[in-house]
Design an enzyme around this catalytic site. Structure first.
Site, PDB file in Angstrom:
ATOM      1  N   VAL A 198       3.265  -2.300   8.926  1.00 43.99           N
ATOM      2  CA  VAL A 198       3.410  -3.754   8.912  1.00 43.99           C
ATOM      3  C   VAL A 198       2.014  -4.238   8.544  1.00 43.99           C
ATOM      4  O   VAL A 198       1.049  -3.977   9.259  1.00 43.99           O
ATOM      5  CB  VAL A 198       3.860  -4.283  10.292  1.00 43.99           C
ATOM      6  CG1 VAL A 198       3.926  -5.805  10.265  1.00 43.99           C
ATOM      7  CG2 VAL A 198       5.220  -3.693  10.652  1.00 43.99           C
ATOM      8  N   SER A 199       1.900  -4.884   7.383  1.00 37.92           N
ATOM      9  CA  SER A 199       0.578  -5.206   6.828  1.00 37.92           C
ATOM     10  C   SER A 199      -0.203  -6.127   7.754  1.00 37.92           C
ATOM     11  O   SER A 199       0.368  -6.810   8.613  1.00 37.92           O
ATOM     12  CB  SER A 199       0.736  -5.885   5.466  1.00 37.92           C
ATOM     13  OG  SER A 199       1.439  -5.041   4.599  1.00 37.92           O
ATOM     14  N   ALA A 200      -1.518  -6.154   7.539  1.00 38.14           N
ATOM     15  CA  ALA A 200      -2.385  -7.013   8.345  1.00 38.14           C
ATOM     16  C   ALA A 200      -2.013  -8.480   8.104  1.00 38.14           C
ATOM     17  O   ALA A 200      -1.773  -8.876   6.966  1.00 38.14           O
ATOM     18  CB  ALA A 200      -3.832  -6.777   7.962  1.00 38.14           C
ATOM     19  N   GLN A 217      -1.043 -10.659   4.628  1.00 40.75           N
ATOM     20  CA  GLN A 217       0.255 -11.325   4.481  1.00 40.75           C
ATOM     21  C   GLN A 217       0.064 -12.828   4.252  1.00 40.75           C
ATOM     22  O   GLN A 217       0.722 -13.421   3.396  1.00 40.75           O
ATOM     23  CB  GLN A 217       1.109 -11.083   5.735  1.00 40.75           C
ATOM     24  CG  GLN A 217       1.518  -9.617   5.846  1.00 40.75           C
ATOM     25  CD  GLN A 217       2.215  -9.307   7.144  1.00 40.75           C
ATOM     26  OE1 GLN A 217       1.826  -9.814   8.204  1.00 40.75           O
ATOM     27  NE2 GLN A 217       3.229  -8.459   7.086  1.00 40.75           N
ATOM     28  N   ARG A 243       5.756 -11.490  15.803  1.00 37.71           N
ATOM     29  CA  ARG A 243       5.274 -10.287  15.088  1.00 37.71           C
ATOM     30  C   ARG A 243       5.449  -9.032  15.942  1.00 37.71           C
ATOM     31  O   ARG A 243       5.780  -7.968  15.423  1.00 37.71           O
ATOM     32  CB  ARG A 243       3.797 -10.481  14.706  1.00 37.71           C
ATOM     33  CG  ARG A 243       3.187  -9.287  13.950  1.00 37.71           C
ATOM     34  CD  ARG A 243       1.810  -9.621  13.417  1.00 37.71           C
ATOM     35  NE  ARG A 243       1.060  -8.429  13.037  1.00 37.71           N
ATOM     36  CZ  ARG A 243       0.996  -7.914  11.803  1.00 37.71           C
ATOM     37  NH1 ARG A 243       1.655  -8.486  10.820  1.00 37.71           N
ATOM     38  NH2 ARG A 243       0.277  -6.839  11.546  1.00 37.71           N
TER      39      ARG A 243
END
Ligand SMILES: C[S@@+](CC[C@H](N)C(=O)[O-])C[C@H]1O[C@@H](n2cnc3c(N)ncnc32)[C@H](O)[C@@H]1O
Length: 417
Positions: free
Chosen positions: A82-84, A88, A49
């Site tokens: 960038v989503s949590a 996700q 990530r």
């Protein structure tokens, strides 16, 4: 200057640190109940990530409940992130992506597309699409650097889907949508699924829909927050400002066609409040996502979310300081909103309603009744079912429901079993 051995040792320990952070994130996602399938856990373990979160420190990049903003507008509002990981994970679980599937992601960051690429494997195909060329440029570069060269990256308005890469077994929208564009349904395989953060009456839920003929039927809903969809499908929330004095601000967020008289409601806010307590208690850690949706479905034509600043609450104007908003009913010159007060048991709260305006007391009583109904009939139930029908479907062809919401392309029914 560092020697090769020193550089090699440093990079090995950085990898180990990132892997440890990834393992902690996966453990936390399981604790939060967002992650349960081995396939999704394996995808989270495989994709670095931090390779997609640029300058974020490792602990920030791998924080389970935190998104990493990658672009803001001039006023500082997030345009892309960038989503949590929690969001996700829960959306990937809702999607149920399998090896060999063709997936479309609307809203790119690179990371979620890489997770999808892990899930579909070499026999599947992932297309990620964003309306912003800077975002797709960044996603393409980071995906290539991380080895995900097979992911298609397209710069376009997601409202039209991605016809050149259709059909899709799964369409996952990662920007908040107000409606379901016809292209998404047209580009979905029979039996395919759409996972979308859908806004109804101001409330956003990640909904997984399955296609049944010309309609979509929801299978699960989860609370979430997303940057709003831009482009042809954009549908900004309207704000009725009831009070603005320095930092102290109170407003009603209005979504579909709700109309209110801002002047009358501003005057009401200046009048003494009425309060009605429901007797319904909730533990401090217990989720109650369904309650506001229940209130939205059963509150009649004028439903809103009341938003207020901490300064407004400190000044005694309102009893809530939620930036997201609490459920509110509006009737002419009066409004009532959901509130809480500490209950007798430690770490427990009682729901109630506080209201302003000439009919405040009866409106607060109505809201408290609805809260009791939710407690008796729906609090521990399966939650509502949403169905999406094409716009123009006559009333007598809609299923019986608690609420019908008319959007641009669709008619959405919500029923509480
Ligand atoms: C939360 S970010 C996406 C996060 C990403 N999926 C990830 O890997 O975490 C939302 C993105 O949706 C994009 N977006 C907004 N409206 C869009 C539209 N109509 N079509 C395509 N992308 C859109 C924004 O530019 C933004 O980059």
């Amino acid at each position: 200057m560092a020697t090769l051995r020193q550089m090699n040792t440093a990079s090995t320990s950085a990898t180990t640190e990132a892997e440890a952070a990834r393992d902690r994130m996966i453990a936390r996602l399981r604790e939060l109940g967002a992650l349960h399938s081995p396939a999704v856990a394996e995808a989270f373990r495989s994709v670095p990530r931090h390779a997609f979160t640029c300058d974020a420190a490792l602990d920030q990049a791998y924080a389970a409940e935190t998104s990493v903003v990658t672009k803001r507008d001039a006023a500082g509002a997030a345009l892309s992130s960038v989503s949590a990981p929690r969001v996700q994970a829960l959306m990937l679980e809702q999607a149920g992506v399998e090896a060999g599937m063709r997936c479309l992601e609307i809203g790119s960051g690179g990371y979620n597309a890489a997770l999808l690429a892990e899930l579909v494997g070499t026999d599947g195909e992932v297309t990620t699409l964003d309306i912003d060329a800077e975002i797709t440029g960044r996603a393409r570069r980071l995906l290539d650097e991380a080895g995900y060269t097979r992911v298609n990256v397209v710069c376009a308005d997601g409202d039209a889907g991605a016809p050149a890469h259709a059909p899709f077994d799964r369409i996952i929208a990662t920007a908040g949508a107000w409606d379901i564009p016809p292209a998404w349904i047209d580009q979905l395989t029979p039996g395919g699924r759409i996972v979308v953060p859908l806004r109804v009456r101001g409330l956003t839920r990640s909904v997984v829909f399955e296609r049944e003929g010309d309609r979509l039927v929801s299978r699960d809903l989860q609370s979430c927050g997303f940057v709003p969809m831009l482009g042809a499908g954009a549908h900004p929330v309207r704000l009725a400002a009831l009070h603005e004095d320095g930092d102290a601000a109170v407003a009603l967020r209005l979504d579909e066609d709700e109309r209110v008289d801002t002047g009358l409601l501003s005057a009401a806010l200046a009048s003494p409040p009425a309060a009605v307590w429901s007797g319904v208690e909730i533990g401090g850690e217990e989720p109650f996502d369904g309650l506001d949706l229940w209130l939205a479905c059963t509150s009649g034509p004028a439903f809103a979310l009341m938003v207020a600043t901490k300064a407004a609450r400190a000044a005694g104007l309102v009893a809530s300081a939620s930036p997201v908003g609490v459920a509110a009913l509006v009737d002419g010159a009066s409004f009532a909103y959901r509130t809480v007060r500490p209950a007798q048991a430690a770490d427990a709260y009682e729901f109630g309603a506080r209201a302003h305006g000439p009919d405040g007391s009866s409106l607060a009583a109505r809201l408290a009744d609805r809260i009791r109904e939710w407690d008796r009939g729906h609090r521990h139930g399966p939650g509502p079912v949403l169905q999406v029908h094409p716009a123009g479907t006559p009333d007598d062809r809609l299923p019986s429901s608690d609420l019908v919401v008319d959007k641009t392309h669709t008619r959405i029914t919500i029923s509480w079993p």
